[in-house]
Design an enzyme around this catalytic site. Sequence first.
Site, PDB file in Angstrom:
ATOM      1  N   HIS A  23       0.849  -1.213   0.000  1.00  0.00           N
ATOM      2  CA  HIS A  23       0.000   0.000   0.000  1.00  0.00           C
ATOM      3  C   HIS A  23       0.876   1.252   0.000  1.00  0.00           C
ATOM      4  CE1 HIS A  23      -2.253  -2.990   2.599  1.00  0.00           C
ATOM      5  NE2 HIS A  23      -3.026  -2.887   1.522  1.00  0.00           N
ATOM      6  N   CYS A 128     -15.324 -14.969  -3.848  1.00  0.00           N
ATOM      7  CA  CYS A 128     -14.067 -14.935  -3.099  1.00  0.00           C
ATOM      8  C   CYS A 128     -14.143 -13.757  -2.133  1.00  0.00           C
ATOM      9  CB  CYS A 128     -12.865 -14.784  -4.028  1.00  0.00           C
ATOM     10  SG  CYS A 128     -11.351 -14.479  -3.090  1.00  0.00           S
ATOM     11  N   CYS A 131     -11.216 -11.192  -2.490  1.00  0.00           N
ATOM     12  CA  CYS A 131     -11.371 -10.214  -3.591  1.00  0.00           C
ATOM     13  C   CYS A 131     -12.655  -9.415  -3.428  1.00  0.00           C
ATOM     14  CB  CYS A 131     -11.456 -10.915  -4.943  1.00  0.00           C
ATOM     15  SG  CYS A 131      -9.988 -11.773  -5.459  1.00  0.00           S
ATOM     16  N   HIS A 148      -5.757 -15.352  -3.863  1.00  0.00           N
ATOM     17  CA  HIS A 148      -5.830 -15.667  -2.433  1.00  0.00           C
ATOM     18  C   HIS A 148      -5.600 -17.141  -2.117  1.00  0.00           C
ATOM     19  CE1 HIS A 148      -7.813 -11.732  -2.756  1.00  0.00           C
ATOM     20  NE2 HIS A 148      -7.199 -11.530  -1.606  1.00  0.00           N
ATOM     21  N   LYS A 297       3.125 -12.679  -3.712  1.00  0.00           N
ATOM     22  CA  LYS A 297       2.661 -11.305  -3.493  1.00  0.00           C
ATOM     23  C   LYS A 297       2.641 -10.981  -1.997  1.00  0.00           C
ATOM     24  CE  LYS A 297      -1.363  -8.353  -3.963  1.00  0.00           C
ATOM     25  NZ  LYS A 297      -2.812  -8.337  -3.873  1.00  0.00           N
ATOM     26  N   LYS A 300      -1.690  -9.103   3.192  1.00  0.00           N
ATOM     27  CA  LYS A 300      -2.153  -9.352   4.560  1.00  0.00           C
ATOM     28  C   LYS A 300      -2.613 -10.794   4.709  1.00  0.00           C
ATOM     29  CE  LYS A 300      -5.036  -6.050   3.405  1.00  0.00           C
ATOM     30  NZ  LYS A 300      -5.616  -4.723   3.181  1.00  0.00           N
TER      31      LYS A 300
HETATM   32  O1  ME8 Z   1      -8.229  -3.807  -3.286  1.00  0.00           O
HETATM   33  N1  ME8 Z   1       2.455  -4.917  -4.207  1.00  0.00           N
HETATM   34  O2  ME8 Z   1      -7.862  -2.690  -1.293  1.00  0.00           O
HETATM   35  P1  ME8 Z   1      -6.505  -3.350  -0.781  1.00  0.00           P
HETATM   36  C1  ME8 Z   1       2.084  -3.746  -4.738  1.00  0.00           C
HETATM   37  N2  ME8 Z   1     -10.298  -1.776  -1.314  1.00  0.00           N
HETATM   38  N3  ME8 Z   1       0.973  -3.074  -4.376  1.00  0.00           N
HETATM   39  C2  ME8 Z   1       0.202  -3.612  -3.430  1.00  0.00           C
HETATM   40  C3  ME8 Z   1       0.523  -4.856  -2.824  1.00  0.00           C
HETATM   41  C4  ME8 Z   1       1.704  -5.509  -3.256  1.00  0.00           C
HETATM   42  N4  ME8 Z   1       2.130  -6.653  -2.734  1.00  0.00           N
HETATM   43  N5  ME8 Z   1      -0.423  -5.128  -1.914  1.00  0.00           N
HETATM   44  C5  ME8 Z   1      -1.310  -4.091  -1.942  1.00  0.00           C
HETATM   45  C6  ME8 Z   1      -8.569  -3.033  -2.409  1.00  0.00           C
HETATM   46  N6  ME8 Z   1      -0.944  -3.182  -2.853  1.00  0.00           N
HETATM   47  C7  ME8 Z   1      -9.857  -2.247  -2.555  1.00  0.00           C
HETATM   48  C8  ME8 Z   1      -9.626  -1.117  -3.528  1.00  0.00           C
HETATM   49  S1  ME8 Z   1     -10.443   1.070  -4.827  1.00  0.00           S
HETATM   50  C9  ME8 Z   1     -11.904   1.821  -5.091  1.00  0.00           C
HETATM   51  C10 ME8 Z   1     -10.834  -0.260  -3.780  1.00  0.00           C
HETATM   52  C11 ME8 Z   1      -1.629  -1.906  -3.150  1.00  0.00           C
HETATM   53  O3  ME8 Z   1      -6.339  -2.888   0.621  1.00  0.00           O
HETATM   54  C12 ME8 Z   1      -1.975  -1.787  -4.617  1.00  0.00           C
HETATM   55  O4  ME8 Z   1      -2.216  -0.445  -4.908  1.00  0.00           O
HETATM   56  O5  ME8 Z   1      -6.481  -4.804  -1.044  1.00  0.00           O
HETATM   57  C13 ME8 Z   1      -3.261  -2.577  -4.697  1.00  0.00           C
HETATM   58  O6  ME8 Z   1      -4.009  -2.330  -5.868  1.00  0.00           O
HETATM   59  C14 ME8 Z   1      -3.956  -2.081  -3.443  1.00  0.00           C
HETATM   60  O7  ME8 Z   1      -2.871  -1.931  -2.480  1.00  0.00           O
HETATM   61  C15 ME8 Z   1      -5.000  -3.038  -2.911  1.00  0.00           C
HETATM   62  O8  ME8 Z   1      -5.384  -2.603  -1.643  1.00  0.00           O
END
Ligand code: ME8
Length: 511
Positions: A23, A128, A131, A148, A297, A300
């Site tokens: 993030h 899922c 997702c 996942h 990847k 969390k």
């Molecule tokens: O998908 N490498 O939220 P999210 C690079 N709430 N970027 C990463 C990453 C990684 N290993 N892990 C996370 C969601 N990101 C939705 C989005 S938008 C209207 C709703 C970053 O908390 C990257 O930008 O799962 C990814 O797209 C985002 O965190 C996913 O965050």
Amino acid sequence: MKKPDIYITTPLYYVNSHPHIGHTFTTVVADIVKRYHKLFGRQVYLLTGTDEHGEKIAMAAQNAGVDVKKFVDDNSKRFKEVWDLMGLEYDDFIRTTEERHKKVVRYLLQKLHDTGDIYFASYEGHYCIGCERFITASELVDGKCPDHGTVPKLVKEENYFFKMSKYVDTFKKEIEKKPDIIRPEWYRNEVLGYLKEKIEDLCISRPKDRVSWGIELPFDNRFVTYVWFDALLNYISAIGYPDNPEFKDYWNVSEHFIAKDILRTHTIYWGTMLLASGLPLYKHLNVHGYWNMSGMKMSKSLGNVIEPTAFKQKYGDQGLRFFFLREMHWGEDSDFTMERYIGRYNTDLANNYGNLISRTMGMMEKYYPNDEKIEITKDLLSKHPLKDALENVIKSYKNDFYKYEFHKTLELMWALFDDTNKHIAESKPWEIAKAGDKAALCKTLAPVLEIIRITTYMLTPIMPLVCTQILNELGFEGAVNVKFDDFTKWGYSKTFNVKYKNKKFFERIEQ
Ligand code: ME8
């Protein structure tokens, strides 16, 4: 704010847990891009925030034994605190639980319901939770979600649907017409690939007896809104859709930054939602790859994360910002290991750039003591070979950087540092100083100072704190209030009055 030239957004992060390096990467890149454009005098508006509704969040709160509202408040605060700790310059932080957002979601649902683009039906599919969406059969790998690694659950229920299929052809034509709407291009091709499959309508509600944590449908209080249909709308709710007279000024210059995990939702879902609402598509969707740990990847749910606060406490954040841009080739995946971080930091920042600065400033302190200035006259700088290399770096900075091919510019810049260090080693200013030839000394050091001044200015968006400090010690105010084309002119500075305070800008990390 004046009419924006660029409106940048990050994803709204889920608050089911805390921010990690993934993030942090997207948000830091958005911050760097904003600072980059500011050097050219462009007005940039940066939005980030948190995604707080849905099944995943409700379950996480339940597992933590905390009331869901308190849970989202606490975790959203965590994201904000980390961005503040990292010194990120966002203009707005939106939470999907805020009324200003919820009212736009309700408005749009009602509008699409009224126009007949939302209807009621029964549905069965594989869901899922990770997702927060139904996965199509062609996406499953060995019956599992590829992101996942879990088996989606079979869900059958009555729900409301958005007529996504009605807008798919128009969406396809739009992205075919605009080659750079989704960048890098291979992601655009991936989306065109998705569109070859039959696209079903989108289930946009959840019955309250299964999921109650969400925005109630304005036309049926037995249901809440599906979390993606809610969250994507933040990009327009935050800028005052539909009433703000300035809304279009922002929307017309919108650029989303996301990783590839949410490409489908930001194209097929979001694209068709915009078209159904009568709005144009975003200007660009900028897609990056993943930070992996040992090929997996960082996420969390897999538990293999690096936590930004702890990282910053130990290593600071300026090197991290540099590492992010230097190491990841935009769009591709990259491995985050401490060995790679320390290697890159020590080689590029401590040994190369850092050493160039300390040895140059050290010489200035020694050879020009007591506030003595070095005067830069035109003849000292004309036709220097380092100048041509610098011109190349500036050109790349203007072109490649804007396409987010950051590493290309940085590669060129570091080759220039190599050449500058070589120039010092070969011209041996210490011998010239010993011989007392001030004119020759000046001729040797002037191009080096110019290289440091101009490149440090260009590095300011990436490492704002340390670069501003370096510019200050070189005798310049920093990157504020100076225009890019002026400051990057060879010979722009007529004097250098170096006040060397830091003995080392980038201390080596010893393992
Ligand atoms: O998908 N490498 O939220 P999210 C690079 N709430 N970027 C990463 C990453 C990684 N290993 N892990 C996370 C969601 N990101 C939705 C989005 S938008 C209207 C709703 C970053 O908390 C990257 O930008 O799962 C990814 O797209 C985002 O965190 C996913 O965050």
